[in-house]
Design a protein around this motif. Structure first.
Motif, PDB file in Angstrom:
ATOM      1  N   ASN A 154      26.181 -14.578  52.332  1.00  0.00           N
ATOM      2  CA  ASN A 154      24.761 -14.354  52.607  1.00  0.00           C
ATOM      3  C   ASN A 154      24.188 -13.426  51.538  1.00  0.00           C
ATOM      4  N   ALA A 155      22.956 -13.691  51.139  1.00  0.00           N
ATOM      5  CA  ALA A 155      22.264 -12.819  50.187  1.00  0.00           C
ATOM      6  C   ALA A 155      21.627 -11.676  50.962  1.00  0.00           C
ATOM      7  N   TYR A 156      21.905 -10.448  50.521  1.00  0.00           N
ATOM      8  CA  TYR A 156      21.387  -9.246  51.167  1.00  0.00           C
ATOM      9  C   TYR A 156      20.519  -8.468  50.190  1.00  0.00           C
ATOM     10  N   SER A 157      19.638  -7.636  50.750  1.00  0.00           N
ATOM     11  CA  SER A 157      18.817  -6.759  49.926  1.00  0.00           C
ATOM     12  C   SER A 157      18.874  -5.349  50.504  1.00  0.00           C
ATOM     13  N   ILE A 158      18.603  -4.389  49.638  1.00  0.00           N
ATOM     14  CA  ILE A 158      18.694  -2.973  50.000  1.00  0.00           C
ATOM     15  C   ILE A 158      17.516  -2.575  50.879  1.00  0.00           C
ATOM     16  N   SER A 159      17.832  -1.786  51.872  1.00  0.00           N
ATOM     17  CA  SER A 159      16.849  -1.114  52.699  1.00  0.00           C
ATOM     18  C   SER A 159      17.096   0.382  52.496  1.00  0.00           C
ATOM     19  N   GLN A 160      16.101   1.206  52.716  1.00  0.00           N
ATOM     20  CA  GLN A 160      16.305   2.656  52.600  1.00  0.00           C
ATOM     21  C   GLN A 160      17.054   3.138  53.831  1.00  0.00           C
ATOM     22  N   PRO A 161      18.341   3.446  53.693  1.00  0.00           N
ATOM     23  CA  PRO A 161      19.106   3.878  54.861  1.00  0.00           C
ATOM     24  C   PRO A 161      18.808   5.322  55.252  1.00  0.00           C
ATOM     25  N   GLY A 162      18.913   5.596  56.549  1.00  0.00           N
ATOM     26  CA  GLY A 162      18.912   6.959  57.042  1.00  0.00           C
ATOM     27  C   GLY A 162      20.333   7.506  56.948  1.00  0.00           C
ATOM     28  N   VAL A 163      20.550   8.740  57.358  1.00  0.00           N
ATOM     29  CA  VAL A 163      21.882   9.332  57.291  1.00  0.00           C
ATOM     30  C   VAL A 163      22.859   8.487  58.107  1.00  0.00           C
ATOM     31  N   ASN A 164      24.029   8.239  57.511  1.00  0.00           N
ATOM     32  CA  ASN A 164      25.101   7.439  58.098  1.00  0.00           C
ATOM     33  C   ASN A 164      24.724   5.965  58.275  1.00  0.00           C
ATOM     34  N   GLU A 165      23.788   5.501  57.473  1.00  0.00           N
ATOM     35  CA  GLU A 165      23.434   4.086  57.452  1.00  0.00           C
ATOM     36  C   GLU A 165      23.706   3.530  56.054  1.00  0.00           C
ATOM     37  N   TRP A 166      23.915   2.209  55.976  1.00  0.00           N
ATOM     38  CA  TRP A 166      24.247   1.572  54.706  1.00  0.00           C
ATOM     39  C   TRP A 166      23.622   0.190  54.628  1.00  0.00           C
ATOM     40  N   SER A 167      23.505  -0.295  53.397  1.00  0.00           N
ATOM     41  CA  SER A 167      23.003  -1.650  53.189  1.00  0.00           C
ATOM     42  C   SER A 167      23.644  -2.222  51.929  1.00  0.00           C
ATOM     43  N   LEU A 168      23.480  -3.518  51.769  1.00  0.00           N
ATOM     44  CA  LEU A 168      24.055  -4.258  50.648  1.00  0.00           C
ATOM     45  C   LEU A 168      22.960  -4.910  49.841  1.00  0.00           C
ATOM     46  N   SER A 169      23.251  -5.190  48.569  1.00  0.00           N
ATOM     47  CA  SER A 169      22.426  -6.112  47.789  1.00  0.00           C
ATOM     48  C   SER A 169      23.370  -7.092  47.119  1.00  0.00           C
ATOM     49  N   GLY A 170      22.901  -8.302  46.929  1.00  0.00           N
ATOM     50  CA  GLY A 170      23.718  -9.344  46.346  1.00  0.00           C
ATOM     51  C   GLY A 170      24.257 -10.276  47.415  1.00  0.00           C
ATOM     52  N   THR A 171      25.146 -11.161  47.009  1.00  0.00           N
ATOM     53  CA  THR A 171      25.725 -12.151  47.919  1.00  0.00           C
ATOM     54  C   THR A 171      27.113 -11.697  48.349  1.00  0.00           C
ATOM     55  N   TRP A 172      27.244 -11.407  49.629  1.00  0.00           N
ATOM     56  CA  TRP A 172      28.475 -10.879  50.210  1.00  0.00           C
ATOM     57  C   TRP A 172      28.905 -11.729  51.391  1.00  0.00           C
ATOM     58  N   THR A 173      30.216 -11.774  51.647  1.00  0.00           N
ATOM     59  CA  THR A 173      30.780 -12.310  52.883  1.00  0.00           C
ATOM     60  C   THR A 173      31.375 -11.131  53.628  1.00  0.00           C
ATOM     61  N   ILE A 174      30.865 -10.879  54.833  1.00  0.00           N
ATOM     62  CA  ILE A 174      31.313  -9.749  55.633  1.00  0.00           C
ATOM     63  C   ILE A 174      32.240 -10.254  56.727  1.00  0.00           C
ATOM     64  N   GLY A 175      33.473  -9.779  56.703  1.00  0.00           N
ATOM     65  CA  GLY A 175      34.459 -10.139  57.714  1.00  0.00           C
ATOM     66  C   GLY A 175      34.743  -8.962  58.626  1.00  0.00           C
ATOM     67  N   ALA A 176      35.729  -9.112  59.489  1.00  0.00           N
ATOM     68  CA  ALA A 176      36.065  -8.070  60.455  1.00  0.00           C
ATOM     69  C   ALA A 176      36.592  -6.805  59.779  1.00  0.00           C
ATOM     70  N   GLU A 177      37.298  -6.955  58.646  1.00  0.00           N
ATOM     71  CA  GLU A 177      37.922  -5.797  58.012  1.00  0.00           C
ATOM     72  C   GLU A 177      37.360  -5.444  56.651  1.00  0.00           C
ATOM     73  N   ARG A 178      36.585  -6.344  56.028  1.00  0.00           N
ATOM     74  CA  ARG A 178      36.116  -6.083  54.674  1.00  0.00           C
ATOM     75  C   ARG A 178      34.877  -6.912  54.363  1.00  0.00           C
ATOM     76  N   ALA A 179      34.196  -6.469  53.312  1.00  0.00           N
ATOM     77  CA  ALA A 179      33.087  -7.235  52.734  1.00  0.00           C
ATOM     78  C   ALA A 179      33.519  -7.639  51.325  1.00  0.00           C
ATOM     79  N   VAL A 180      33.291  -8.904  50.968  1.00  0.00           N
ATOM     80  CA  VAL A 180      33.691  -9.427  49.666  1.00  0.00           C
ATOM     81  C   VAL A 180      32.439  -9.844  48.907  1.00  0.00           C
ATOM     82  N   LEU A 181      32.313  -9.359  47.664  1.00  0.00           N
ATOM     83  CA  LEU A 181      31.186  -9.731  46.812  1.00  0.00           C
ATOM     84  C   LEU A 181      31.448 -11.114  46.229  1.00  0.00           C
TER      85      LEU A 181
END
Length: 135
Positions: A15-42
Motif C-alpha cells: 500500500n502507498a502511504y503518506s506522512i502525517s504529523q505524528p503526536g508523541v509516540n505516534e508514527w507514519s510511513l511514506s512510500g509503498t510498504w507491506t505491513i505484516g504482524a511482525e514487520r513492515a517491508v519497503l
C-alpha cells in the motif's frame, strides 16, 4: 499502535502511504510498504518512517530483507541532520546502511531530552523494519 498515516493501516498488502504529523509516540510511513504482524517491508525505493518521541535514545530493529543487499538510509531530527545527536549507527549527516538484521542506534540526544520528530529515509527497497525501542 500509534499509526497515523492518513491512508490507515492495510495489513499484509502493498500500500502507498503518506506522512502525517505524528503526536508523541505516534508514527507514519511514506512510500509503498507491506505491513505484516511482525514487520513492515519497503516494496519500492524511497520510503520513510517518521516517529515523534521523547527519549534520549531512539533505536530501530532493521534488516536488509530476503535479498540481503545493504540498504542505505538517512536520519533527520526535526528535519535536520542529527549532528551531535546522532546514534552510533549514523554519521553526523545522518547517513548509515542496514547491513544485517539487528538493533540500530539512530539517535542519542547529547543535550536535554525533549520531544523530537525522527525520520529515517531508505533509498532502496527491501528493508525490513521491526520495532522501535527507546533509552
Amino acid at each position: 499502535m500509534g499509526f497515523v498515516s492518513p491512508e490507515g493501516l492495510r495489513a499484509d498488502a502493498a500500500n502507498a502511504y503518506s506522512i502525517s504529523q505524528p503526536g508523541v509516540n505516534e508514527w507514519s510511513l511514506s512510500g509503498t510498504w507491506t505491513i505484516g504482524a511482525e514487520r513492515a517491508v519497503l516494496d519500492k525505493p524511497d520510503g520513510s518512517i517518521v516517529y515523534r518521541f521523547s527519549a534520549r535514545d531512539l533505536h530501530l530493529v532493521l534488516g536488509p530483507g530476503f535479498r540481503g543487499k545493504p540498504v542505505p538510509f538517512q536520519v533527520t531530527i526535526d528535519g535536520k541532520a542529527p549532528g551531535s545527536d546522532r546514534g552510533a549507527d549514523a554519521d553526523a549527516d545522518g547517513n548509515g546502511t542496514v547491513t544485517s538484521t539487528r538493533l540500530y542506534q539512530l539517535v542519542r540526544q547529547s543535550g536535554d531530552v525533549e520531544e523530537r520528530t525522527f525520520e529515517i529515509r531508505f533509498f532502496d527497497s527491501g528493508v525490513e523494519a521491526y520495532a522501535f525501542t527507546f533509552g
